[in-house]
Design a protein around this motif. Sequence first.
Motif, PDB file in Angstrom:
ATOM      1  N   GLU A  77       0.979  -1.153   0.103  1.00 54.14           N
ATOM      2  CA  GLU A  77       0.049  -0.067   0.067  1.00 54.14           C
ATOM      3  C   GLU A  77       1.001   1.329   0.065  1.00 54.14           C
ATOM      4  O   GLU A  77       0.642   2.167  -0.693  1.00 54.14           O
ATOM      5  CB  GLU A  77      -0.874  -0.030   1.330  1.00 54.14           C
ATOM      6  N   GLN A  78       1.837   1.230   0.982  1.00 51.19           N
ATOM      7  CA  GLN A  78       2.925   2.408   0.940  1.00 51.19           C
ATOM      8  C   GLN A  78       3.435   2.800  -0.410  1.00 51.19           C
ATOM      9  O   GLN A  78       3.693   3.824  -0.896  1.00 51.19           O
ATOM     10  CB  GLN A  78       3.680   2.147   2.066  1.00 51.19           C
ATOM     11  N   HIS A  79       3.789   1.832  -1.024  1.00 54.29           N
ATOM     12  CA  HIS A  79       4.444   1.976  -2.473  1.00 54.29           C
ATOM     13  C   HIS A  79       3.412   2.613  -3.450  1.00 54.29           C
ATOM     14  O   HIS A  79       3.841   3.423  -4.022  1.00 54.29           O
ATOM     15  CB  HIS A  79       4.995   0.732  -3.137  1.00 54.29           C
ATOM     16  N   LEU A  80       2.341   2.101  -3.587  1.00 55.15           N
ATOM     17  CA  LEU A  80       1.261   2.608  -4.473  1.00 55.15           C
ATOM     18  C   LEU A  80       0.879   4.483  -3.722  1.00 55.15           C
ATOM     19  O   LEU A  80       1.104   4.847  -4.650  1.00 55.15           O
ATOM     20  CB  LEU A  80       0.017   1.898  -4.001  1.00 55.15           C
ATOM     21  N   ARG A  81       0.857   4.502  -2.486  1.00 56.52           N
ATOM     22  CA  ARG A  81       0.628   5.692  -2.056  1.00 56.52           C
ATOM     23  C   ARG A  81       1.970   6.760  -2.301  1.00 56.52           C
ATOM     24  O   ARG A  81       1.634   7.693  -2.886  1.00 56.52           O
ATOM     25  CB  ARG A  81       0.461   5.640  -0.563  1.00 56.52           C
ATOM     26  N   ALA A  82       2.836   6.152  -2.228  1.00 55.54           N
ATOM     27  CA  ALA A  82       4.286   6.941  -2.805  1.00 55.54           C
ATOM     28  C   ALA A  82       4.205   7.412  -4.288  1.00 55.54           C
ATOM     29  O   ALA A  82       4.353   8.375  -4.612  1.00 55.54           O
ATOM     30  CB  ALA A  82       5.436   6.255  -2.210  1.00 55.54           C
ATOM     31  N   VAL A  83       3.947   6.260  -5.157  1.00 58.70           N
ATOM     32  CA  VAL A  83       4.330   6.552  -6.521  1.00 58.70           C
ATOM     33  C   VAL A  83       3.136   7.576  -7.017  1.00 58.70           C
ATOM     34  O   VAL A  83       3.277   8.085  -7.936  1.00 58.70           O
ATOM     35  CB  VAL A  83       4.342   5.261  -7.260  1.00 58.70           C
ATOM     36  N   LEU A  84       1.902   7.411  -6.328  1.00 60.93           N
ATOM     37  CA  LEU A  84       0.903   8.394  -6.603  1.00 60.93           C
ATOM     38  C   LEU A  84       0.838   9.680  -5.981  1.00 60.93           C
ATOM     39  O   LEU A  84       0.209  10.298  -5.876  1.00 60.93           O
ATOM     40  CB  LEU A  84      -0.469   7.513  -6.044  1.00 60.93           C
ATOM     41  N   ASP A  85       1.961   9.892  -5.221  1.00 58.05           N
ATOM     42  CA  ASP A  85       2.321  11.100  -4.482  1.00 58.05           C
ATOM     43  C   ASP A  85       0.785  11.283  -3.504  1.00 58.05           C
ATOM     44  O   ASP A  85       0.494  12.680  -3.184  1.00 58.05           O
ATOM     45  CB  ASP A  85       2.148  12.653  -5.190  1.00 58.05           C
ATOM     46  N   TYR A  86       0.439  10.169  -3.094  1.00 58.23           N
ATOM     47  CA  TYR A  86      -0.631  10.218  -1.827  1.00 58.23           C
ATOM     48  C   TYR A  86       0.125  10.616  -0.589  1.00 58.23           C
ATOM     49  O   TYR A  86       1.415  10.097  -0.618  1.00 58.23           O
ATOM     50  CB  TYR A  86      -1.596   9.006  -1.733  1.00 58.23           C
ATOM     51  N   PRO A  87      -0.392  11.012   0.442  1.00 55.01           N
ATOM     52  CA  PRO A  87       0.062  10.876   1.918  1.00 55.01           C
ATOM     53  C   PRO A  87       0.457   9.645   2.174  1.00 55.01           C
ATOM     54  O   PRO A  87      -0.129   8.601   1.863  1.00 55.01           O
ATOM     55  CB  PRO A  87      -0.801  11.908   2.470  1.00 55.01           C
ATOM     56  N   LEU A  88       1.641   9.523   2.857  1.00 55.98           N
ATOM     57  CA  LEU A  88       2.107   8.122   3.290  1.00 55.98           C
ATOM     58  C   LEU A  88       1.439   7.774   4.682  1.00 55.98           C
ATOM     59  O   LEU A  88       0.804   8.423   5.361  1.00 55.98           O
ATOM     60  CB  LEU A  88       3.554   8.050   3.618  1.00 55.98           C
TER      61      LEU A  88
END
Lengths: 394, 394
Positions: free
Chosen positions: B297-308
């Motif tokens: 999930e964190q990888h997805l959040r990071a590559v989408l520039d969502y907050p971690l």
Amino acid sequence: VDARTGLPVVGMVGAGQLARMTHQAAIALGQSLRILADSESDGAALIASDVIIGDYRQLTDLREFARGCEVVTFDHEHVPQSHLRALVDDGITVAPGPDALRFAQDKIAMRTKVTELGLAVPAWAAVSADAGGLATVETFGAEHGWPLVIKAATGGYDGRGVWVVGSLDEAAPVLEQLLGQGTAVLLEQRVDIKRELAAVVARSPFGQGAAWPIVETVQRDGICIEVLAPAPGLTDDQADEAEELALRLAGELGVVGVLAVELFEDRAGRLLVNELAMRPHNSGHWTIEGARTSQFEQHLRAVLDYPLGSTELTAPAVVMVNLLGADGDVEPKAIDERVHHFMAHWPDVKLHLYGKGWRPGRKVGHVTALGPDLDRTREQARAAAAYLMNGDAK
Amino acid sequence: VDARTGLPVVGMVGAGQLARMTHQAAIALGQSLRILADSESDGAALIASDVIIGDYRQLTDLREFARGCEVVTFDHEHVPQSHLRALVDDGITVAPGPDALRFAQDKIAMRTKVTELGLAVPAWAAVSADAGGLATVETFGAEHGWPLVIKAATGGYDGRGVWVVGSLDEAAPVLEQLLGQGTAVLLEQRVDIKRELAAVVARSPFGQGAAWPIVETVQRDGICIEVLAPAPGLTDDQADEAEELALRLAGELGVVGVLAVELFEDRAGRLLVNELAMRPHNSGHWTIEGARTSQFEQHLRAVLDYPLGSTELTAPAVVMVNLLGADGDVEPKAIDERVHHFMAHWPDVKLHLYGKGWRPGRKVGHVTALGPDLDRTREQARAAAAYLMNGDAK
């Protein structure tokens, strides 16, 4: 068996969020859920590889779908009994089987059986056209008081198929409509309840049972909006009673898979059976993060006759809040923006979106918060859900 | 953006277990991971809906795949730099980008950079054919001692591309083979280590960083077999040092997504950088159940520039043990039987199977146990994994 992996193929009829979340659980077990979907845009069809588009009301579609499945199970209760029995006659393992599923499909059959078993239910009566219809309602109202509840015996969910009527005049058109379309009708006493609870358990064909802690379910307009796990302020005796009742029902009805027993707690603290569901259920979504084994994994384990997993809680308090589409259109772009802000504000609340359009009142997702105490955890889950639903935190 | 949901489309190049588990995480976020697979039987291709079969070494395949993706990310490091740069030139968001990914693709570039940054690495030297080849090895061996380690600068993983050589005679054929095929060669001092650790962090384009607790990774024959979270017996200073080092590296290298920094702890308690991976990593699989936000999930959040998301642990001790195919063929049927027995014996240990054939030494899945203390949790995870791998609990 999937020849590529040596692992079993579970088929699930229906492609809503329950199938979507069951597929997530199947992936960890090395499987890929086979899904019978109405359309390619169904929530589970968007994310799974083994999707067959078909109509669960057509036996030919069901037969095509079931071929090669170790077991066929369900994301809803709407497959007709005759089709279920035809699949069983074909040699397909259906879980739960038609004899069990009948009690989740037919509210009158369920109440008859539960009453026979000596378990408490709200006072009820079946109405049929030839037995006098409105006269039955009048007698029932006189005995159990007004307002009373009229329910379609089959086909209802999420508050649909339920009417609270204050008088014979209000009852008449509802009755006429239901009986006119050939739907059996149930009358039910409106119980003065303290709150609603749910007992979610699983049972395998081998006979193993497993129960998660009893939860409180908070409803609005007949739709579940929040689940608190474990239910606050429940006595040990009440918790034991609810758990034993649900496990006993699972055994007596021959349920295979997850059984959710919706319960009323009345003002005197007595527990009454409200409704049954024989599949993963909204009152068990909190188990994805909140219990060692989720209801979705457990359902797969049960229908495959695998040993069941631990139902231990992973935190002292777990709160699930449903995301319901709010009034007014929500632009798709707005959803993604809300997800950004949600993640920034609530980095430890877990999000589940179902891949559905945000139509008013529709369950489009849920959030789960976990923490050391209920009040703070509930506040957190509520605020996060309110923000996602409305674009502000009211 | 997926027009059906309004949510972003992440494309992942590669369809192994990392893509498989990333898709599970994507489902919860309302997404469906788009996957570039070599074959329909790849682990992630078995379970995801949006799979494109293609060759990551072919730019046309990559371009076709990337169309409509918000961001393209990776389940492995093998996409050539020239292709990555061509995608960027096309206007595709690639995360991590080529400038960062270079340091995960080229062990010499990584060591050059890490040394420049003043971080500790084992003594190393690059060997090239024109600079004398074997003479460089002789000088390095005389200075840093024998045995020494020879690594292919590119293309290695899971112990492949690594040789421990005890003499110049042993080094000669390895060197000849690598240089002959045009692979750059790295010499490395064989450090007398106490153990291996890993610092797993994530970084978003916005610059937000998040770190999970430092873990101990246990290796056998160059392959990770166990991960202990948090690493036992680490001082607070060491933990801080490892975390800061990894977050600093993520920033300095411009990593977007998950960065795993494999570390040596030497006998004096010093931390040396061993290898880097810029993607979800085996040393982070424990986060699925063991942390509030999984690395996937964190990888997805990071590559989408969502907050971690929060990296908080969900239990005091978490142990992951890899399932490696044992020697000798395993009948597919035997796997399912083992799963039955595993579930009966370890109802609270979580299973993850990757949909792969059980070839000797291959990572086919993992188990995760969680508990109040490390020793019992580790024992449980080890016994469960041993049973699944060998059909008995030795």
